[in-house]
Write a protein that holds these residues in place. Structure first.
Motif, PDB file in Angstrom:
ATOM      1  N   ASP A  53      25.022 -10.769  10.289  1.00  0.00           N
ATOM      2  CA  ASP A  53      25.108  -9.322  10.494  1.00  0.00           C
ATOM      3  C   ASP A  53      26.569  -8.900  10.612  1.00  0.00           C
ATOM      4  OD1 ASP A  53      22.268  -7.894  11.314  1.00  0.00           O
ATOM      5  OD2 ASP A  53      22.256 -10.057  11.651  1.00  0.00           O
ATOM      6  N   THR A  79      23.224  -8.713   6.375  1.00  0.00           N
ATOM      7  CA  THR A  79      22.758  -7.401   6.810  1.00  0.00           C
ATOM      8  C   THR A  79      23.965  -6.575   7.206  1.00  0.00           C
ATOM      9  OG1 THR A  79      20.661  -8.319   7.601  1.00  0.00           O
ATOM     10  CG2 THR A  79      21.301  -6.163   8.466  1.00  0.00           C
ATOM     11  N   HIS A  81      25.777  -3.117   8.714  1.00  0.00           N
ATOM     12  CA  HIS A  81      25.612  -2.041   9.689  1.00  0.00           C
ATOM     13  C   HIS A  81      26.775  -1.069   9.569  1.00  0.00           C
ATOM     14  CE1 HIS A  81      22.740  -4.457  12.366  1.00  0.00           C
ATOM     15  NE2 HIS A  81      23.174  -5.352  11.474  1.00  0.00           N
ATOM     16  N   TRP A 100      21.671  -0.707   8.135  1.00  0.00           N
ATOM     17  CA  TRP A 100      21.583  -0.087   9.465  1.00  0.00           C
ATOM     18  C   TRP A 100      22.665   0.981   9.587  1.00  0.00           C
ATOM     19  CZ3 TRP A 100      19.123  -1.508  14.344  1.00  0.00           C
ATOM     20  CH2 TRP A 100      18.191  -2.541  14.241  1.00  0.00           C
ATOM     21  N   HIS A 102      24.404   2.974  13.016  1.00  0.00           N
ATOM     22  CA  HIS A 102      24.405   3.073  14.482  1.00  0.00           C
ATOM     23  C   HIS A 102      24.906   4.421  14.988  1.00  0.00           C
ATOM     24  CE1 HIS A 102      24.333  -1.479  15.513  1.00  0.00           C
ATOM     25  NE2 HIS A 102      24.055  -1.355  14.229  1.00  0.00           N
ATOM     26  N   GLN A 125      17.470   1.492   8.903  1.00  0.00           N
ATOM     27  CA  GLN A 125      17.294   1.315  10.346  1.00  0.00           C
ATOM     28  C   GLN A 125      18.407   2.092  11.062  1.00  0.00           C
ATOM     29  OE1 GLN A 125      14.449  -0.937  11.055  1.00  0.00           O
ATOM     30  NE2 GLN A 125      14.381  -0.405   8.892  1.00  0.00           N
ATOM     31  N   CYS A 127      20.236   3.948  14.675  1.00  0.00           N
ATOM     32  CA  CYS A 127      20.412   4.141  16.115  1.00  0.00           C
ATOM     33  C   CYS A 127      21.091   5.491  16.333  1.00  0.00           C
ATOM     34  CB  CYS A 127      21.275   3.041  16.727  1.00  0.00           C
ATOM     35  SG  CYS A 127      20.530   1.404  16.741  1.00  0.00           S
ATOM     36  N   ARG A 162      15.569   2.870  15.653  1.00  0.00           N
ATOM     37  CA  ARG A 162      15.530   1.580  16.333  1.00  0.00           C
ATOM     38  C   ARG A 162      16.098   1.604  17.747  1.00  0.00           C
ATOM     39  NH1 ARG A 162      14.606  -2.866  13.111  1.00  0.00           N
ATOM     40  NH2 ARG A 162      14.472  -3.900  15.146  1.00  0.00           N
TER      41      ARG A 162
END
Length: 234
Positions: A53, A79, A81, A100, A102, A125, A127, A162
């Protein structure tokens, strides 16, 4: 000379010890290697040491790096982010390249990410970023507005909400670090337990960096974002 692999081993050891001190299973805390400003070769070294990640703050740099690593490491499932601020004119790049995000702090950005996520990719995904300590220069939704934003984001197609992310101002002492991280944990619990639809996978609390990961884990972080501790000083 210390290598990236050595640094990763040291950070994983810190995470394991922090989990032991907090009475937690080390597997409950994920490590996100923050690779901003470091080239594809540094990421490849971390990947060779088992890291999967990676976090990028700068969107165009991140998109270019993602493409380079996919070409250089075919078959290695990394992955990616996005952990930097997102302007409206960058949402399409984020939606097309990252796994992702965030840093969703307003509904407009979430709506654009949802609309621009390619159909052939898994849902993005996300946040919600919270300005947990009210820093005047910090991004993030105010804590009192986080639940309403979470409810709205959770209903958007092509996104999966998430959890929460926060970047509080630096506190020099462990007790002070724990206090601010604990406030983020309380907000996370409040949203998770609200019963709002679309929160079935609300399981990620993105807190803690190189200097305060122990306090973040003590407070309940499930994902720590480490850059300097792995790749060195920028």
């Amino acid at each position: 000379m210390t290598t990236i692999a050595d640094n990763l081993q040291q950070i994983r050891g810190r995470i394991a010890r922090a989990c032991q001190a907090a009475g937690r299973d080390p597997s409950s805390v994920a490590l996100l290697a923050v690779s901003k400003t470091f080239g594809p070769n540094a990421v490849a070294q971390a990947a060779a040491a088992g890291q999967r990640d990676f976090g990028e703050n700068y969107i165009q740099e991140g998109a270019d790096k993602i493409a380079a690593l996919r070409a250089a490491l075919p078959g290695v499932p990394l992955t990616w982010h996005c952990i930097g601020p997102i302007q409206s004119n960058k949402t399409r790049l984020v939606a097309a390249h990252f796994d992702w995000v965030h840093t969703v702090d307003r509904l407009k950005i979430a709506e654009r990410l949802s609309a621009q996520r390619p159909e052939g990719l898994a849902p993005l995904q996300v946040c919600i970023q919270v300005n947990i300590d009210g820093g005047p220069t910090k991004s993030g939704v105010a804590p009192g507005e986080a639940l309403a934003l979470a409810r709205a984001v959770a209903q958007l197609p092509r996104l999966v909400l998430r959890g929460l992310m926060a970047i509080p101002d630096h506190a020099p002492e462990f007790v002070a670090q724990c206090a601010i991280h604990t406030s983020a944990r309380r907000l996370f619990d409040q949203i998770r337990d609200s019963g709002a639809p679309g929160l079935e996978r609300f399981d990620t609390l993105s807190l803690g960096m190189t200097t305060d990961l122990e306090a973040a884990i003590h407070a309940g972080s499930t994902l720590v974002r480490v850059g300097t501790g792995i790749f060195g000083t920028r």
